[in-house]
Every structure is written in C-alpha cells, then in structure tokens.
Design a protein around this motif. Structure first.
Motif, mmCIF file in Angstrom:
data_model
loop_
_atom_site.group_PDB
_atom_site.id
_atom_site.type_symbol
_atom_site.label_atom_id
_atom_site.label_comp_id
_atom_site.label_asym_id
_atom_site.label_seq_id
_atom_site.Cartn_x
_atom_site.Cartn_y
_atom_site.Cartn_z
ATOM 1 N N TYR A 144 0.793 -0.970 0.080
ATOM 2 C CA TYR A 144 -0.039 0.154 -0.030
ATOM 3 C C TYR A 144 1.199 1.109 -0.134
ATOM 4 O O TYR A 144 0.241 1.812 -0.988
ATOM 5 C CB TYR A 144 -0.617 0.290 1.151
ATOM 6 N N LEU A 145 2.067 1.459 0.919
ATOM 7 C CA LEU A 145 3.171 1.953 1.318
ATOM 8 C C LEU A 145 3.607 2.722 -0.137
ATOM 9 O O LEU A 145 4.084 3.617 -0.820
ATOM 10 C CB LEU A 145 3.754 2.406 1.758
ATOM 11 N N GLN A 146 3.731 1.052 -0.734
ATOM 12 C CA GLN A 146 4.717 1.686 -2.453
ATOM 13 C C GLN A 146 3.716 2.495 -2.959
ATOM 14 O O GLN A 146 4.146 3.109 -4.025
ATOM 15 C CB GLN A 146 5.045 0.251 -2.731
ATOM 16 N N ASP A 147 2.928 1.707 -3.717
ATOM 17 C CA ASP A 147 1.752 1.895 -4.559
ATOM 18 C C ASP A 147 1.213 3.623 -4.252
ATOM 19 O O ASP A 147 0.926 4.331 -5.214
ATOM 20 C CB ASP A 147 0.144 1.050 -5.149
ATOM 21 N N LYS A 148 1.273 4.436 -2.930
ATOM 22 C CA LYS A 148 0.875 5.056 -2.656
ATOM 23 C C LYS A 148 1.318 6.075 -2.260
ATOM 24 O O LYS A 148 1.500 7.304 -2.826
ATOM 25 C CB LYS A 148 -0.172 5.461 -1.494
ATOM 26 N N ARG A 149 3.236 6.093 -2.577
ATOM 27 C CA ARG A 149 3.881 7.205 -1.655
ATOM 28 C C ARG A 149 4.412 7.075 -2.622
ATOM 29 O O ARG A 149 6.061 7.425 -1.929
ATOM 30 C CB ARG A 149 4.121 6.603 0.041
ATOM 31 N N GLY A 150 5.222 5.166 -3.467
ATOM 32 C CA GLY A 150 6.166 5.452 -3.527
ATOM 33 C C GLY A 150 7.463 4.739 -3.193
ATOM 34 O O GLY A 150 8.992 4.620 -3.435
ATOM 35 N N TRP A 151 7.379 4.343 -1.635
ATOM 36 C CA TRP A 151 8.195 3.627 -0.997
ATOM 37 C C TRP A 151 8.449 2.269 -1.465
ATOM 38 O O TRP A 151 7.362 2.108 -2.147
ATOM 39 C CB TRP A 151 7.945 3.999 0.609
ATOM 40 N N ARG A 152 9.111 1.918 -1.291
ATOM 41 C CA ARG A 152 10.431 0.613 -1.784
ATOM 42 C C ARG A 152 9.552 -0.566 -0.821
ATOM 43 O O ARG A 152 9.544 -0.329 0.178
ATOM 44 C CB ARG A 152 11.438 0.625 -1.631
ATOM 45 N N HIS A 195 10.553 -5.157 -8.415
ATOM 46 C CA HIS A 195 9.130 -4.794 -8.164
ATOM 47 C C HIS A 195 9.876 -3.245 -7.370
ATOM 48 O O HIS A 195 9.698 -2.768 -6.140
ATOM 49 C CB HIS A 195 8.551 -5.446 -7.002
ATOM 50 N N ARG A 196 9.406 -2.003 -8.285
ATOM 51 C CA ARG A 196 9.817 -1.028 -7.859
ATOM 52 C C ARG A 196 8.452 -0.096 -8.778
ATOM 53 O O ARG A 196 7.444 -1.340 -9.530
ATOM 54 C CB ARG A 196 11.323 -0.836 -8.972
ATOM 55 N N PRO A 197 8.379 0.930 -7.713
ATOM 56 C CA PRO A 197 7.299 1.549 -8.596
ATOM 57 C C PRO A 197 7.157 2.140 -9.687
ATOM 58 O O PRO A 197 8.559 2.652 -10.580
ATOM 59 C CB PRO A 197 7.557 2.887 -7.792
ATOM 60 N N GLY A 198 6.346 2.531 -10.907
ATOM 61 C CA GLY A 198 6.829 2.499 -11.895
ATOM 62 C C GLY A 198 6.225 0.823 -12.806
ATOM 63 O O GLY A 198 6.001 1.268 -13.373
#
Length: 203
Positions: A144-152, A195-198
């Motif tokens: 959730y934090l990765q998809d919403k905040r961009g954190w790994r 598994h990285r943002p974007g």
C-alpha cells in the motif's frame, strides 16, 4: 513498460495459476526453513515463532494471524485484492501442511536452505503481487505504501523483518537467527530489485 501495460487486468485463469504457483513456491520455502529450524520475516516469521514456541501447526498459526488484516486490506486495497490475498493465505496454510507428505529432506545444509528459501519466497511473492494479491499482514501495508507513497516495498518489509527476527532469539540460537536474517535478506533483495514503483502496481 507503460503504466497502462503494467496495470492491465489478467484473465481469471491467469490469476488462478498465479495463486497456485506463487503460493506453492512460498510453501516450499516454508518447508525448507522448517526443516532447517529457521524462520523468516513478516507475518510468516510471526507464524514460525508461534509454531516453534507453542508446537501448533505453522499453517494454522499463519492463517489465524492474518485474519485481522483483511478489514484493512478491504478498505485500503479494495475487495479484489482482499479476496485474492485471502485465497493466497489459505493456499499457503494448506500447502505448508501437505508438502511434507511429498517432499522429504535429508542432510539439508541450513545456510543453503536459508538462501534458497529466501529466493523462492521472493519469487513466489512477486508472482502474487503482479496478480494483485499478497500473503497478508505486513506485506499489505508495504504494498500500500509503495503504490501510494512510492516507498520501496522491499525496503519497508526488510525493516519490519529486522524487528521480527530480533524476536526470534526467543525461540532460536544466535547462529540460526543469523541464517534466518540471511534468508530474509535474499527474499527482500528479490522483491526490491524486481518490484519497483512505476513497473508493476498492486492496486
């Protein structure tokens, strides 16, 4: 890869194979860790602690620990993610108790078991995540934090795993805790690199 391509929906049979295969990879990881007397991080790590300290089956403890997470997952990640996560957790709980009937390990080196278990778990989790599922618990919050905040997600999971593995000293000796840390690092390396943002998103 474009965002549209990364978030394209999968067919139901594609999701089904992902749940079956991803869950199986993680279950083999659980088998390796259990046979070597090790554990891992995340909710599975808590389940291992419960299993070692109480003697209750890992699958039952893991399933029970995940029950509180579904309400948060429903609100934060949506019903589809929640249903798939419930299915993945249920499959892992069953797989982890069935696999010893089909696989028997003799002379297992604990260090090799730790690394291989970490790599298998990381690969299994990637399969699940790319089909909008997880194994619940801390993983839900990390995604959730990765998809919403961009954190790994991998870095967040690793921080949580460190705290859980410190608690492993209640059940394991120092050497086995260090090997468990090695396995958790291997798992989180796979997730952090792949598994990285974007690229792929969970929601």
């Amino acid at each position: 890869m474009t965002t549209a391509a990364a978030t394209a929906s999968h067919a139901w049979f594609e999701d089904l194979q992902a749940l079956l295969i991803g869950g199986l990879f993680v279950a083999v990881s659980v088998l390796l860790l259990r046979e070597a007397g090790l554990l891992t991080g995340g909710t599975a790590g808590l389940a291992f602690l419960g299993h070692y300290l109480s003697g209750q089956p890992f699958g039952a403890v893991f399933f029970a620990l995940n029950l509180p997470c579904y309400l948060f997952a429903w609100r934060a990640m949506g019903p589809v993610f929640t249903v798939k996560t419930f299915a993945a957790v249920s499959l892992l709980s069953v797989y982890s108790e069935w696999l010893p009937r089909f696989i028997r390990l003799d002379g297992l080196d604990p260090a090799f078991a730790a690394v291989l278990a970490g790599l298998l778990a990381g690969t299994g989790l990637l399969i699940l995540v790319r089909h909008r599922a997880s194994l619940g618990g801390i993983g839900v919050l990390a995604l959730y934090l990765q998809d919403k905040r961009g954190w790994r997600a991998g870095q967040l999971q690793m921080a949580a795993d460190g705290l859980i593995l410190c608690g492993a000293l209640l059940a394991l000796d120092g050497r086995r805790v260090l090997l468990s840390v090695l396995g958790a690092a291997a798992m989180n390396l796979v997730i952090a690199v792949n598994h990285r943002p974007g690229r792929y998103t969970a929601i």
